[in-house]
Design a protein around this motif. Structure first.
Motif, PDB file in Angstrom:
ATOM      1  N   GLU A  47      79.816  85.201  72.097  1.00 12.60           N
ATOM      2  CA  GLU A  47      79.207  83.995  72.682  1.00 12.60           C
ATOM      3  C   GLU A  47      78.025  84.424  73.621  1.00 12.60           C
ATOM      4  O   GLU A  47      77.220  83.589  73.707  1.00 12.60           O
ATOM      5  CB  GLU A  47      79.999  83.136  73.007  1.00 12.60           C
ATOM      6  CG  GLU A  47      81.236  82.504  72.079  1.00 12.60           C
ATOM      7  CD  GLU A  47      82.082  81.447  72.600  1.00 12.60           C
ATOM      8  OE1 GLU A  47      82.312  80.237  71.943  1.00 12.60           O
ATOM      9  OE2 GLU A  47      82.601  81.698  73.870  1.00 12.60           O
ATOM     10  N   GLU A  97      87.152  77.262  68.691  1.00 15.99           N
ATOM     11  CA  GLU A  97      86.238  76.570  69.618  1.00 15.99           C
ATOM     12  C   GLU A  97      84.880  77.538  69.987  1.00 15.99           C
ATOM     13  O   GLU A  97      84.229  77.310  70.605  1.00 15.99           O
ATOM     14  CB  GLU A  97      86.874  76.171  71.071  1.00 15.99           C
ATOM     15  CG  GLU A  97      87.920  74.866  70.984  1.00 15.99           C
ATOM     16  CD  GLU A  97      88.788  74.985  72.465  1.00 15.99           C
ATOM     17  OE1 GLU A  97      88.263  75.670  73.285  1.00 15.99           O
ATOM     18  OE2 GLU A  97      89.707  74.618  72.147  1.00 15.99           O
ATOM     19  N   CYS A  98      84.851  78.419  69.211  1.00 17.97           N
ATOM     20  CA  CYS A  98      83.500  79.528  69.375  1.00 17.97           C
ATOM     21  C   CYS A  98      82.337  78.779  68.918  1.00 17.97           C
ATOM     22  O   CYS A  98      82.239  77.852  68.383  1.00 17.97           O
ATOM     23  CB  CYS A  98      83.580  80.586  68.210  1.00 17.97           C
ATOM     24  SG  CYS A  98      82.305  81.737  68.355  1.00 17.97           S
ATOM     25  N   THR A  99      81.432  78.909  69.997  1.00 15.08           N
ATOM     26  CA  THR A  99      80.135  78.155  69.742  1.00 15.08           C
ATOM     27  C   THR A  99      79.324  78.429  68.586  1.00 15.08           C
ATOM     28  O   THR A  99      78.273  77.758  68.465  1.00 15.08           O
ATOM     29  CB  THR A  99      79.437  78.379  71.121  1.00 15.08           C
ATOM     30  OG1 THR A  99      79.115  79.598  71.285  1.00 15.08           O
ATOM     31  CG2 THR A  99      80.090  77.553  72.347  1.00 15.08           C
ATOM     32  N   LYS A 100      79.506  79.701  67.894  1.00 19.98           N
ATOM     33  CA  LYS A 100      78.868  79.898  66.826  1.00 19.98           C
ATOM     34  C   LYS A 100      79.865  79.837  65.665  1.00 19.98           C
ATOM     35  O   LYS A 100      81.020  79.858  65.737  1.00 19.98           O
ATOM     36  CB  LYS A 100      78.562  81.611  67.128  1.00 19.98           C
ATOM     37  CG  LYS A 100      77.632  81.420  68.185  1.00 19.98           C
ATOM     38  CD  LYS A 100      77.270  82.922  68.656  1.00 19.98           C
ATOM     39  CE  LYS A 100      76.437  82.888  69.907  1.00 19.98           C
ATOM     40  NZ  LYS A 100      76.085  84.312  70.516  1.00 19.98           N
ATOM     41  N   PRO A 206      70.883  77.525  66.321  1.00 19.01           N
ATOM     42  CA  PRO A 206      72.016  77.684  67.058  1.00 19.01           C
ATOM     43  C   PRO A 206      72.568  76.351  67.755  1.00 19.01           C
ATOM     44  O   PRO A 206      73.782  75.940  67.834  1.00 19.01           O
ATOM     45  CB  PRO A 206      71.462  78.801  68.255  1.00 19.01           C
ATOM     46  CG  PRO A 206      70.688  79.656  67.541  1.00 19.01           C
ATOM     47  CD  PRO A 206      69.523  78.485  66.951  1.00 19.01           C
ATOM     48  N   LEU A 207      71.462  75.409  68.508  1.00 15.91           N
ATOM     49  CA  LEU A 207      72.016  74.381  68.710  1.00 15.91           C
ATOM     50  C   LEU A 207      72.513  73.507  67.961  1.00 15.91           C
ATOM     51  O   LEU A 207      73.506  72.826  68.132  1.00 15.91           O
ATOM     52  CB  LEU A 207      70.652  73.694  69.530  1.00 15.91           C
ATOM     53  CG  LEU A 207      70.895  72.179  70.336  1.00 15.91           C
ATOM     54  CD1 LEU A 207      72.181  72.658  71.319  1.00 15.91           C
ATOM     55  CD2 LEU A 207      69.815  71.948  71.072  1.00 15.91           C
ATOM     56  N   ARG A 210      75.970  74.370  67.015  1.00 14.25           N
ATOM     57  CA  ARG A 210      76.926  74.303  67.936  1.00 14.25           C
ATOM     58  C   ARG A 210      77.451  72.697  68.230  1.00 14.25           C
ATOM     59  O   ARG A 210      78.643  72.385  68.302  1.00 14.25           O
ATOM     60  CB  ARG A 210      76.440  74.617  69.259  1.00 14.25           C
ATOM     61  CG  ARG A 210      77.307  74.649  70.503  1.00 14.25           C
ATOM     62  CD  ARG A 210      77.059  75.221  71.841  1.00 14.25           C
ATOM     63  NE  ARG A 210      77.896  75.113  72.771  1.00 14.25           N
ATOM     64  CZ  ARG A 210      77.586  75.729  74.056  1.00 14.25           C
ATOM     65  NH1 ARG A 210      76.577  76.403  74.280  1.00 14.25           N
ATOM     66  NH2 ARG A 210      78.584  75.719  74.959  1.00 14.25           N
ATOM     67  N   LYS A 213      79.461  71.649  65.127  1.00 11.14           N
ATOM     68  CA  LYS A 213      81.019  72.019  65.283  1.00 11.14           C
ATOM     69  C   LYS A 213      81.653  71.050  66.363  1.00 11.14           C
ATOM     70  O   LYS A 213      82.642  70.405  65.904  1.00 11.14           O
ATOM     71  CB  LYS A 213      80.891  73.412  65.802  1.00 11.14           C
ATOM     72  CG  LYS A 213      80.365  74.368  64.864  1.00 11.14           C
ATOM     73  CD  LYS A 213      81.000  75.809  65.191  1.00 11.14           C
ATOM     74  CE  LYS A 213      82.331  76.018  65.385  1.00 11.14           C
ATOM     75  NZ  LYS A 213      82.942  77.399  65.643  1.00 11.14           N
ATOM     76  N   VAL A 214      80.856  70.756  67.300  1.00 15.33           N
ATOM     77  CA  VAL A 214      81.454  69.793  68.450  1.00 15.33           C
ATOM     78  C   VAL A 214      81.916  68.374  67.668  1.00 15.33           C
ATOM     79  O   VAL A 214      82.883  67.945  67.665  1.00 15.33           O
ATOM     80  CB  VAL A 214      80.702  69.761  69.654  1.00 15.33           C
ATOM     81  CG1 VAL A 214      81.280  68.586  70.398  1.00 15.33           C
ATOM     82  CG2 VAL A 214      80.856  71.153  70.467  1.00 15.33           C
TER      83      VAL A 214
END
Length: 266
Positions: A47, A97-100, A206-207, A210, A213-214
């Motif tokens: 991360e 919960e990995c941001t990727k 990437p944004l 992320r 996913k959230v």
């Protein structure tokens, strides 16, 4: 990250994809406490690396993961049992919960805590030889690291009830039909397919990834929330039952045919 004592390793491929590989094929990649910590450490490191856009979790040998290594946890009770369940639960949360985006590359047995690891990933790419099961209830215990919640979200409560309460084996074709497997490929092609998917994901914003996913999981499981507390206490209560030890020994010997060493896994 180099391999030491069978701990998972990390390799960056195709520039922007990190592959975490479980390296305990002699016990069908069963997870012990050291492996849990190594996985969480690997995710944290990935991360922080802006050059990595996606993650693959893969495994050596003929199984993805056979669950927790009972050579370590089989006899745990009380606080020691609760501490292990808390660690296991937190590891799966760390993956979820990995941001990727995280892709599981699955072959062979994906059982118990191994299936819970796959469920914590965003995608599950499976070879046609993959076999899934959650045998914990049959053994007198419960799935302890988010499987009860994550499986029902993917396949629905009715299907999850069938699979969890019976503990039956589910082949890759059924798993795909029910929504557990994201992509089904011929046996032996799971890793290449997972890598290709990860490369495709890593090329995206990437944004955006992320935030998506959230938004898809706005209420993630908390490491010290109600579900985590229940799992810790339930795991300890199950292991205290006299029948538990005998059931796990039978399972390790011939319960699902997955044993290939003296270590017991579930």
């Amino acid at each position: 990250m180099s391999s030491r004592n069978g701990l998972p390793t990390v390799e960056v491929i195709d520039g922007r994809v990190a592959v975490i590989t479980l390296r305990r094929p002699e016990v069908l990649n069963a997870l012990d406490s050291a492996c849990h910590r190594a996985i969480a450490e690997a995710i944290a490191t990935i991360e922080r690396d802006d050059s990595v856009g996606a993650v693959v979790i893969a495994a050596e040998g003929r199984a993805f993961c056979s669950g927790s290594d009972l050579a370590e946890i089989g006899q745990l009770t009380g606080q020691a049992e609760q501490d292990y369940v808390a660690l296991d639960f937190a590891t799966k949360n760390r993956v979820a919960e990995c941001t990727k985006p995280v892709v599981a590359a699955i072959q062979g047995y994906c059982v118990g805590g191994g299936l819970e690891l796959a469920l914590a990933c965003d995608f599950r790419v499976a070879g046609a030889d993959a076999v899934f099961s959650m045998p914990e209830v049959t053994l007198g215990s419960l799935p302890g690291s988010g499987g009860l919640q994550r499986l029902s979200r993917l396949v629905g409560v009715g299907v999850a009830t069938d699979w969890i309460l019976t503990g039956r084996r589910v082949d890759a074709a059924e798993a795909e039909r029910k929504g557990l497997v994201t992509r089904l490929v011929p046996a032996g092609e799971h890793l290449n397919a997972a890598r290709q998917l990860a490369v495709e994901l890593a090329a995206k914003s990437p944004l955006s990834l992320r935030l998506a996913k959230v938004a898809l999981n706005p209420e993630p499981l908390a490491d010290r929330g109600l579900v985590a507390a229940f799992q810790m206490l339930a795991g300890d209560a199950g292991h205290r039952q006299p029948a538990y030890a005998a059931a796990t020994q039978r399972f390790a010997r011939d319960g699902d045919g997955s044993r290939n060493s003296e270590r017991r896994t579930t």
